[in-house]
Design a protein around this motif. Structure first.
Motif, PDB file in Angstrom:
ATOM      1  N   GLN A 160       0.844  -1.197   0.000  1.00 20.64           N
ATOM      2  CA  GLN A 160       0.000   0.000   0.000  1.00 20.64           C
ATOM      3  C   GLN A 160       0.882   1.251   0.000  1.00 20.64           C
ATOM      4  O   GLN A 160       1.882   1.327   0.721  1.00 20.64           O
ATOM      5  CB  GLN A 160      -0.910   0.014   1.230  1.00 20.64           C
ATOM      6  CG  GLN A 160      -1.768  -1.239   1.379  1.00 20.64           C
ATOM      7  CD  GLN A 160      -2.763  -1.417   0.255  1.00 20.64           C
ATOM      8  OE1 GLN A 160      -3.227  -0.446  -0.342  1.00 20.64           O
ATOM      9  NE2 GLN A 160      -3.101  -2.664  -0.050  1.00 20.64           N
ATOM     10  N   THR A 161       0.491   2.240  -0.807  1.00 18.51           N
ATOM     11  CA  THR A 161       1.250   3.484  -0.918  1.00 18.51           C
ATOM     12  C   THR A 161       0.412   4.662  -0.446  1.00 18.51           C
ATOM     13  O   THR A 161      -0.725   4.835  -0.900  1.00 18.51           O
ATOM     14  CB  THR A 161       1.705   3.733  -2.373  1.00 18.51           C
ATOM     15  OG1 THR A 161       2.489   2.625  -2.816  1.00 18.51           O
ATOM     16  CG2 THR A 161       2.537   5.002  -2.466  1.00 18.51           C
ATOM     17  N   ASP A 162       0.949   5.451   0.455  1.00 20.01           N
ATOM     18  CA  ASP A 162       0.275   6.653   0.945  1.00 20.01           C
ATOM     19  C   ASP A 162       0.245   7.694  -0.177  1.00 20.01           C
ATOM     20  O   ASP A 162       1.279   7.979  -0.787  1.00 20.01           O
ATOM     21  CB  ASP A 162       1.043   7.201   2.157  1.00 20.01           C
ATOM     22  CG  ASP A 162       0.279   8.280   2.903  1.00 20.01           C
ATOM     23  OD1 ASP A 162      -0.153   9.249   2.248  1.00 20.01           O
ATOM     24  OD2 ASP A 162       0.133   8.168   4.122  1.00 20.01           O
ATOM     25  N   PRO A 163      -0.927   8.286  -0.464  1.00 21.04           N
ATOM     26  CA  PRO A 163      -1.003   9.289  -1.541  1.00 21.04           C
ATOM     27  C   PRO A 163      -0.146  10.524  -1.283  1.00 21.04           C
ATOM     28  O   PRO A 163       0.194  11.256  -2.218  1.00 21.04           O
ATOM     29  CB  PRO A 163      -2.490   9.649  -1.596  1.00 21.04           C
ATOM     30  CG  PRO A 163      -3.042   9.223  -0.266  1.00 21.04           C
ATOM     31  CD  PRO A 163      -2.245   8.036   0.146  1.00 21.04           C
ATOM     32  N   ASP A 164       0.211  10.781  -0.025  1.00 22.44           N
ATOM     33  CA  ASP A 164       1.044  11.933   0.307  1.00 22.44           C
ATOM     34  C   ASP A 164       2.535  11.633   0.232  1.00 22.44           C
ATOM     35  O   ASP A 164       3.365  12.504   0.502  1.00 22.44           O
ATOM     36  CB  ASP A 164       0.712  12.449   1.716  1.00 22.44           C
ATOM     37  CG  ASP A 164      -0.691  13.031   1.801  1.00 22.44           C
ATOM     38  OD1 ASP A 164      -1.167  13.543   0.775  1.00 22.44           O
ATOM     39  OD2 ASP A 164      -1.305  12.971   2.882  1.00 22.44           O
ATOM     40  N   HIS A 165       2.860  10.396  -0.127  1.00 26.30           N
ATOM     41  CA  HIS A 165       4.278  10.003  -0.146  1.00 26.30           C
ATOM     42  C   HIS A 165       4.975  10.488  -1.409  1.00 26.30           C
ATOM     43  O   HIS A 165       4.414  10.456  -2.510  1.00 26.30           O
ATOM     44  CB  HIS A 165       4.401   8.490  -0.059  1.00 26.30           C
ATOM     45  CG  HIS A 165       5.807   7.997  -0.102  1.00 26.30           C
ATOM     46  ND1 HIS A 165       6.667   8.102   0.972  1.00 26.30           N
ATOM     47  CD2 HIS A 165       6.527   7.411  -1.100  1.00 26.30           C
ATOM     48  CE1 HIS A 165       7.829   7.595   0.642  1.00 26.30           C
ATOM     49  NE2 HIS A 165       7.773   7.170  -0.600  1.00 26.30           N
ATOM     50  N   SER A 166       6.215  10.937  -1.248  1.00 28.66           N
ATOM     51  CA  SER A 166       7.035  11.343  -2.394  1.00 28.66           C
ATOM     52  C   SER A 166       8.500  11.150  -2.067  1.00 28.66           C
ATOM     53  O   SER A 166       8.928  11.372  -0.926  1.00 28.66           O
ATOM     54  CB  SER A 166       6.776  12.812  -2.746  1.00 28.66           C
ATOM     55  OG  SER A 166       7.633  13.230  -3.800  1.00 28.66           O
ATOM     56  N   THR A 176       5.528   7.604   5.627  1.00 25.72           N
ATOM     57  CA  THR A 176       4.529   7.351   4.587  1.00 25.72           C
ATOM     58  C   THR A 176       5.040   6.390   3.520  1.00 25.72           C
ATOM     59  O   THR A 176       4.381   6.176   2.505  1.00 25.72           O
ATOM     60  CB  THR A 176       4.114   8.669   3.891  1.00 25.72           C
ATOM     61  OG1 THR A 176       5.265   9.262   3.255  1.00 25.72           O
ATOM     62  CG2 THR A 176       3.533   9.651   4.887  1.00 25.72           C
TER      63      THR A 176
END
Length: 241
Positions: A116-122, A210
């Motif tokens: 799962q990937t957090d949408p706020d992750h960069s 994240t």
């Protein structure tokens, strides 16, 4: 006369961080033995080495460097190898969150578990109007050796946090040029990290908190209270029977 060789099936999956497809086979009895002995030792480093050995033996695609795979890549690939080796599902016992004491047996199907990937992750962290820091994901070895934990306040935790950040720095860049972290010593990287302000440091912490993770949410009903609970399982250790 030697005994005949037993055919072993191969499967394909995509590495979560890159999308690159790889081929793999289930682990054999000899590899299962390595894993069991490591788990019995309860030594994190032995378990880590066992997982790496099994991955190297089971991945048939050339050019895949297990040492360079991120933590969540390793967890995902290993879980799928485990699924094809000893069963497509895992029988677990979870504690119901509503009373924090009642345990319930559940069956989790491995093909339903995803990274799962957090949408706020960069990976790109904007430091100011001109400079951006690009991070790279920690490998399993880095994660274990640094005992990564940002929540601690003691000196050891601070040093470990700084070391983890330094090892995960990829490059700093602006519109005109870039500076590779690989061209710097650990001391130079640590000194640079110390020049960050609190907000910039918090943004780097956010990269780790994240970061993509092996995660699966299940619903369980407490047989005593009749309350339906959601339980989120995270990390490879939660999916071992």
């Amino acid at each position: 006369m030697p005994l005949p060789k037993i055919a072993t099936p191969t499967y394909e999956l995509a590495i979560p961080s890159t999308g690159k497809k790889i081929k793999y086979r289930p682990f054999l009895v000899k590899e299962e033995k390595i894993l069991i002995l490591a788990l019995e030792s309860e030594d994190v480093k032995q378990i880590t080495n066992a997982i790496k050995t099994i991955l190297k033996d089971c991945i048939s695609t050339r050019g895949v460097k297990v040492e360079d795979l991120s933590t969540f890549d390793i967890e995902y690939i290993f879980l799928n190898i485990r699924g094809k080796s000893v069963g497509e599902s895992v029988d677990l016992v979870v504690t119901c969150p509503d009373d924090e004491e009642t345990t319930v047996p559940v069956k989790v199907y491995i093909d339903e578990i995803e990274v799962q990937t957090d949408p706020d992750h960069s990976r790109d962290i904007k430091l100011d109007d001109t400079l951006t820091l690009r991070m790279k994901y920690p490998t399993l070895s880095q994660f274990i050796s640094n005992n990564f934990d940002f929540s601690g306040n003691d000196n050891d935790s601070v040093e470990q946090s700084f070391e983890m950040i330094a090892t995960c720095m990829d490059l700093v860049y602006n519109d005109e040029e870039s500076w590779a972290a690989s061209d710097c010593t650990k001391k130079e990287l640590t000194t640079w990290i110390e020049t960050l302000n609190t907000k910039q440091f918090q943004e780097i912490e956010k990269f780790f908190t994240t970061m993509p993770k092996l995660s699966h949410t299940i619903k369980v009903t407490n047989p005593n209270t009749k309350v339906e609970n959601e339980v989120t399982l995270e990390g490879l250790q939660n999916f071992f029977a």
